[in-house]
Design an enzyme around this catalytic site. Sequence first.
Site, PDB file in Angstrom:
ATOM      1  N   LYS A  22       0.832  -1.274   0.006  1.00 41.40           N
ATOM      2  CA  LYS A  22      -0.039   0.010  -0.082  1.00 41.40           C
ATOM      3  C   LYS A  22       0.767   1.171  -0.158  1.00 41.40           C
ATOM      4  O   LYS A  22       0.644   1.971  -0.830  1.00 41.40           O
ATOM      5  CB  LYS A  22      -0.745   0.041   1.227  1.00 41.40           C
ATOM      6  CG  LYS A  22      -1.561   1.406   1.672  1.00 41.40           C
ATOM      7  CD  LYS A  22      -2.520   1.337   2.793  1.00 41.40           C
ATOM      8  CE  LYS A  22      -2.128   1.674   3.930  1.00 41.40           C
ATOM      9  NZ  LYS A  22      -1.729   3.247   3.954  1.00 41.40           N
ATOM     10  N   ASN A  23       1.898   1.212   0.870  1.00 38.54           N
ATOM     11  CA  ASN A  23       2.730   2.508   0.933  1.00 38.54           C
ATOM     12  C   ASN A  23       3.696   2.672  -0.260  1.00 38.54           C
ATOM     13  O   ASN A  23       4.215   3.864  -0.134  1.00 38.54           O
ATOM     14  CB  ASN A  23       3.489   2.561   2.421  1.00 38.54           C
ATOM     15  CG  ASN A  23       2.534   2.737   3.665  1.00 38.54           C
ATOM     16  OD1 ASN A  23       1.246   2.936   3.228  1.00 38.54           O
ATOM     17  ND2 ASN A  23       3.076   2.558   4.507  1.00 38.54           N
ATOM     18  N   ARG A  94      -5.260  10.674   4.075  1.00 34.87           N
ATOM     19  CA  ARG A  94      -4.235  11.801   4.151  1.00 34.87           C
ATOM     20  C   ARG A  94      -3.059  11.815   3.301  1.00 34.87           C
ATOM     21  O   ARG A  94      -2.494  12.764   2.810  1.00 34.87           O
ATOM     22  CB  ARG A  94      -3.517  11.365   5.755  1.00 34.87           C
ATOM     23  CG  ARG A  94      -3.394  12.394   6.644  1.00 34.87           C
ATOM     24  CD  ARG A  94      -2.223  11.887   7.690  1.00 34.87           C
ATOM     25  NE  ARG A  94      -0.689  12.016   7.118  1.00 34.87           N
ATOM     26  CZ  ARG A  94      -0.173  13.197   7.223  1.00 34.87           C
ATOM     27  NH1 ARG A  94      -0.997  14.091   7.981  1.00 34.87           N
ATOM     28  NH2 ARG A  94       0.973  13.635   7.052  1.00 34.87           N
ATOM     29  N   CYS A 118      -5.518  12.537  12.891  1.00 30.04           N
ATOM     30  CA  CYS A 118      -6.413  11.397  12.657  1.00 30.04           C
ATOM     31  C   CYS A 118      -6.467  10.488  13.867  1.00 30.04           C
ATOM     32  O   CYS A 118      -5.860  11.005  14.951  1.00 30.04           O
ATOM     33  CB  CYS A 118      -5.741  10.713  11.419  1.00 30.04           C
ATOM     34  SG  CYS A 118      -4.181   9.946  11.540  1.00 30.04           S
ATOM     35  N   ARG A 123      -1.159  15.073  12.609  1.00 25.44           N
ATOM     36  CA  ARG A 123      -0.010  14.281  11.569  1.00 25.44           C
ATOM     37  C   ARG A 123       0.245  15.659  10.887  1.00 25.44           C
ATOM     38  O   ARG A 123      -0.513  15.915   9.625  1.00 25.44           O
ATOM     39  CB  ARG A 123      -0.549  13.528  10.677  1.00 25.44           C
ATOM     40  CG  ARG A 123      -0.873  12.244  11.499  1.00 25.44           C
ATOM     41  CD  ARG A 123      -1.096  11.051  10.821  1.00 25.44           C
ATOM     42  NE  ARG A 123      -0.493  10.228  10.088  1.00 25.44           N
ATOM     43  CZ  ARG A 123      -0.698   8.972   9.332  1.00 25.44           C
ATOM     44  NH1 ARG A 123      -1.576   8.787   9.523  1.00 25.44           N
ATOM     45  NH2 ARG A 123       0.245   8.298   8.647  1.00 25.44           N
ATOM     46  N   ASP A 306       4.004   0.877  12.079  1.00 22.79           N
ATOM     47  CA  ASP A 306       2.713  -0.080  11.614  1.00 22.79           C
ATOM     48  C   ASP A 306       2.531  -1.181  12.052  1.00 22.79           C
ATOM     49  O   ASP A 306       1.492  -2.032  11.818  1.00 22.79           O
ATOM     50  CB  ASP A 306       2.654  -0.159  10.012  1.00 22.79           C
ATOM     51  CG  ASP A 306       2.355   1.453   9.314  1.00 22.79           C
ATOM     52  OD1 ASP A 306       1.933   2.337  10.274  1.00 22.79           O
ATOM     53  OD2 ASP A 306       2.556   1.712   8.323  1.00 22.79           O
ATOM     54  N   ILE A 328       6.930   7.202  17.126  1.00 24.96           N
ATOM     55  CA  ILE A 328       6.703   7.721  15.910  1.00 24.96           C
ATOM     56  C   ILE A 328       5.518   8.814  15.875  1.00 24.96           C
ATOM     57  O   ILE A 328       5.359   9.828  15.569  1.00 24.96           O
ATOM     58  CB  ILE A 328       6.870   6.777  14.654  1.00 24.96           C
ATOM     59  CG1 ILE A 328       7.902   5.947  14.660  1.00 24.96           C
ATOM     60  CG2 ILE A 328       6.464   7.619  13.282  1.00 24.96           C
ATOM     61  CD1 ILE A 328       9.170   6.482  14.106  1.00 24.96           C
ATOM     62  N   ARG A 398      -8.882  -0.751   4.150  1.00 28.94           N
ATOM     63  CA  ARG A 398      -7.978   0.489   3.538  1.00 28.94           C
ATOM     64  C   ARG A 398      -6.657  -0.117   3.200  1.00 28.94           C
ATOM     65  O   ARG A 398      -6.216   0.338   2.371  1.00 28.94           O
ATOM     66  CB  ARG A 398      -7.819   1.310   4.879  1.00 28.94           C
ATOM     67  CG  ARG A 398      -9.085   2.341   4.885  1.00 28.94           C
ATOM     68  CD  ARG A 398      -8.450   3.543   5.660  1.00 28.94           C
ATOM     69  NE  ARG A 398      -7.107   4.053   5.297  1.00 28.94           N
ATOM     70  CZ  ARG A 398      -6.234   4.482   6.074  1.00 28.94           C
ATOM     71  NH1 ARG A 398      -6.358   4.473   7.393  1.00 28.94           N
ATOM     72  NH2 ARG A 398      -4.991   4.747   5.637  1.00 28.94           N
TER      73      ARG A 398
END
Length: 420
Positions: A22-23, A94, A118, A123, A306, A328, A398
């Site tokens: 995804k990223n 985002r 969020c 963020r 994550d 983070i 998502r």
Amino acid sequence: MEKFLIEGGKSLKGSLSIKGAKNSMLPIMAASVLNSSPRDVELKNIPIIQDMFVMKQILQSLGMEVKSAGNTLLISSRNLDSYSIPDRLMREMRSSVFLMGPLLGRLGRVRVTYPGGCSIGPRPVDLHLKGLEALGAKIEENNGYIFASTSGLRGADIHLDYPSVGATENLMMAAVLARGKTVIYNVAKEPEIVDLQNFLNAMGGRVKGAGTETLRIEGVDSLESCSYRIIPDRIVAGTILMAAAATGGEVLLKGIIPAHLDAVVAKMKEAGVIIRSTEDSLEVLNGRLKAVKTLRTLPYPGFPTDLQAPMMALLAIAEGESVIVESIFEARFRHAHELNKMNARISVNGRTAFIEGVKKLSGTTVHTSDLRAGAALVIAGLAAEGSTVVSDVSHIDRGYERLERDLQKLGAKIERAVEI
Ligand code: UD1
């Protein structure tokens, strides 16, 4: 809204291939704006997840065409004619802020809504904006909107105060069409940055240094179409490894890049999990779970934030007391409260969580607050005694392509149902 119904206590067994990240996909889809040739960009190994559909709608709202066939996307920027991202889509994801760099490069202007906070904490995008200004963009912020414009981006030396993944990507995408040379110091080193560099270079960009602390970019006049395959998703891979370990199962993950999971595998081994690796696979073998002293989330190559929530689900049933420090994001422990509903023993103090391992979790109804928290609750449900209901799985959709199907393939008892 949909929910997952999980019957816990079944060990996961079997093998699974992991789909694209995804990223990587999100910035690479955004970077396809930079293609000024009449031909399509072809993206392969695309995960069919909710964030992909949102990014697709964003590109379409800019006048672009996006066609999908299975896990492949064809993206045409021939009719790109808008520089303004609709508020509704900005609010949904985002990552829409990624469009700033490429739109400034292609059209010289862009208008977005301020992405705001969020559920995992505030963020900000200050590093994105500061870097774009250094490249020659004029930024105006008004009433929650950001409008950026330029008569032509030019190369610059930029020092990031923090190695932000998104800022690094946004600035790479802006600098690739800027006049002259850009050097960006203290950049993020995530594998997805390397993937974006490879994609930009496949389009004719001249970007070097991804995976190190410094990026060097020689601006080019225009970029062409290309065909590109996205790297496998290390976070999905890590989630499945943790689900396998939490259920005392034995699972082989294929088609992955094990080096991307080095920090994760190291921590899981410290937690007693037996893991075997080959060049392109990782296999979890049954082990006796024990606490880890301190797990601190860090920018890559450290332990990824994550996977903090999924790892917490695993440590909830590991013998002894583990400590997790989330360095983070400010508010990324909401899953702790839900895990406690399942009889976990977790206390949170600021950015530190103390996890006292219990022998067994018990099934109940839990709520997902964000994507990775949802994945953690699924892992807990699979490992728990009895039935678990994980509500509002749209968060999970998502970032995971039909997570329940992958888990069913591994023998899990998990069903998707409509919430009434
Ligand atoms: C990306 C990932 C996300 C992951 C995160 C950290 C994508 C689509 N998302 O998010 O899954 O959890 O990296 O690995 O790739 N910050 C600022 N100012 C800025 C930008 C960031 O203060 O301008 C702060 C953030 O608030 C946060 C930290 O820096 O505390 C890390 O954020 P960043 O690396 O930018 O994460 P994202 O790119 O948003």
